[in-house]
Design an enzyme around this catalytic site. Structure first.
Site, PDB file in Angstrom:
ATOM      1  N   GLU A 163       0.822  -1.210   0.000  1.00  0.00           N
ATOM      2  CA  GLU A 163       0.000   0.000   0.000  1.00  0.00           C
ATOM      3  C   GLU A 163       0.854   1.259   0.000  1.00  0.00           C
ATOM      4  OE1 GLU A 163      -2.766  -0.261   3.234  1.00  0.00           O
ATOM      5  OE2 GLU A 163      -4.043  -1.731   2.213  1.00  0.00           O
ATOM      6  N   HIS A 197     -10.074   1.213  -0.302  1.00  0.00           N
ATOM      7  CA  HIS A 197     -10.576   0.317   0.739  1.00  0.00           C
ATOM      8  C   HIS A 197     -12.092   0.126   0.668  1.00  0.00           C
ATOM      9  CE1 HIS A 197      -6.606   1.233   2.376  1.00  0.00           C
ATOM     10  NE2 HIS A 197      -6.725   0.166   3.124  1.00  0.00           N
TER      11      HIS A 197
END
Length: 337
Positions: A163, A197
């Site tokens: 990420e 997300h």
């Protein structure tokens, strides 16, 4: 301190007197592409796509997802490095600086971790002292246990690393090529991180079909909120330190800590085992906790909330000095340094 030649090229790259190498519209388009490149591969194969009978926490799914997202990160990093060199008319060394690869920034990493620990001093007090978990923190066997399982490996190694590579190391340099101001980068770039997300809403509905849709939606909105807030912090640290390692480790630390308690009383308990697998992205029933052994006096709860406030104040005081670095990618105007 970075070599003078590299720093000169970086200053030239970001100088407001030069024409930006990319337009802001192009950067927004490329940022969306990078976000999709990170998320979409999760659903292209039965091996990576969860189902009502196959959780995202299944080892086979985790392994497959780590493989595809690592490939996405490699492709994205090489592409952005090429853009920096070709479109930004910069050197390979300056490109690796913008990507946070070199210098590693060990001192910056230690200081950033210390700053993050100050913010979480309340939760650390609750978990370590009140719940008695501190006795597990310094045992190598417990660290090995937490990273030995696939959930722990995803939460504390693969997830933070990939990420941060995608949403800090690859995405932030795109905004620098467009000469976006540091403040706009801090608040704009992490929105893509938060959006990445949102797909957890779909996965949560698959594995929790009895949960009302509104409750699942609120859960996803909260997750979008705190991932975006973390993204603001991580992007700030990345710009201030130029260290990919620093943001990866504070990401891992925050995953381990989870969200702080903002209401209710703290309770004592003897840990069944350390909550080594519990991360901010785990499902509600996926972690391990403590065995309650009754309420403590209210003084412990007061101490927790006092530490929570003290940690926030200490964090605010240390934010600028503890992230100061010769390796900073940009200069923030109007700071207290």
């Amino acid at each position: 301190m970075a070599p003078v030649g590299i720093m000169a090229r970086l200053k030239s790259l970001y100088s407001k007197q030069d024409e930006p190498a990319l337009s802001e519209q192009t950067v927004a388009f490329l940022s969306v592409i990078l976000t999709l490149l990170y998320v979409v591969p999760f659903y292209l194969s039965p091996a990576t796509r969860p189902s009502p009978t196959l959780s995202r926490d299944a080892p086979s799914v985790i392994r497959a997802r780590i493989r595809v997202v690592t490939s996405s990160c490699i492709v994205s990093s090489v592409f952005v490095l090429w853009l920096i060199v070709e479109e930004g008319n910069s050197s390979l060394g300056a490109g690796t600086r913008l990507l946070g690869w070199w210098p590693v920034g060990l001192l910056e990493t230690i200081r950033s971790l210390f700053l993050t620990a100050i913010l979480f001093v309340g939760p650390l007090f609750e978990r370590g002292i009140v719940e008695g978990e501190w006795k597990f923190w310094f045992r190598p066997s417990k660290l090995s246990e937490s990273l030995g399982g696939w959930i722990g490996w995803r939460n504390y190694v693969a997830g933070p690393f990939t990420e941060e590579v995608m949403f800090r190391s690859a995405m932030v340099p795109l905004h620098l090529l467009a000469h976006t101001s540091p403040g706009r980068i801090v608040f704009l770039a992490p929105l893509y991180f938060g959006i990445a997300h949102i797909h957890h809403f779909y996965e949560f509905r698959l594995t929790h079909p009895d949960t009302p849709g509104l409750a699942a939606l609120l859960r996803s909105l909260v997750q979008f909120g705190y991932t975006t807030i973390f993204g603001w912090y991580a992007t700030f640290v990345y710009l201030r330190t130029g260290s990919l390692l620093a943001v990866v480790l504070i990401h891992s630390f925050c995953n381990w800590c989870g969200l702080p308690r903002f209401w209710g009383r703290v309770e004592t308990g003897e840990p069944i085992r350390p909550r080594v697998l519990r991360g901010k992205e785990d499902s509600d029933d996926g972690g391990v906790g403590v065995q309650d052994s009754g309420e403590l006096g209210v003084g412990w709860t007061v101490a927790y909330y006092m530490l929570l406030v003290a940690g926030a104040l200490g964090f605010a005081q240390g934010l600028w000095p503890l992230t100061e670095s010769y390796n900073a990618l940009v200069s923030f105007s109007g700071n207290s340094n």
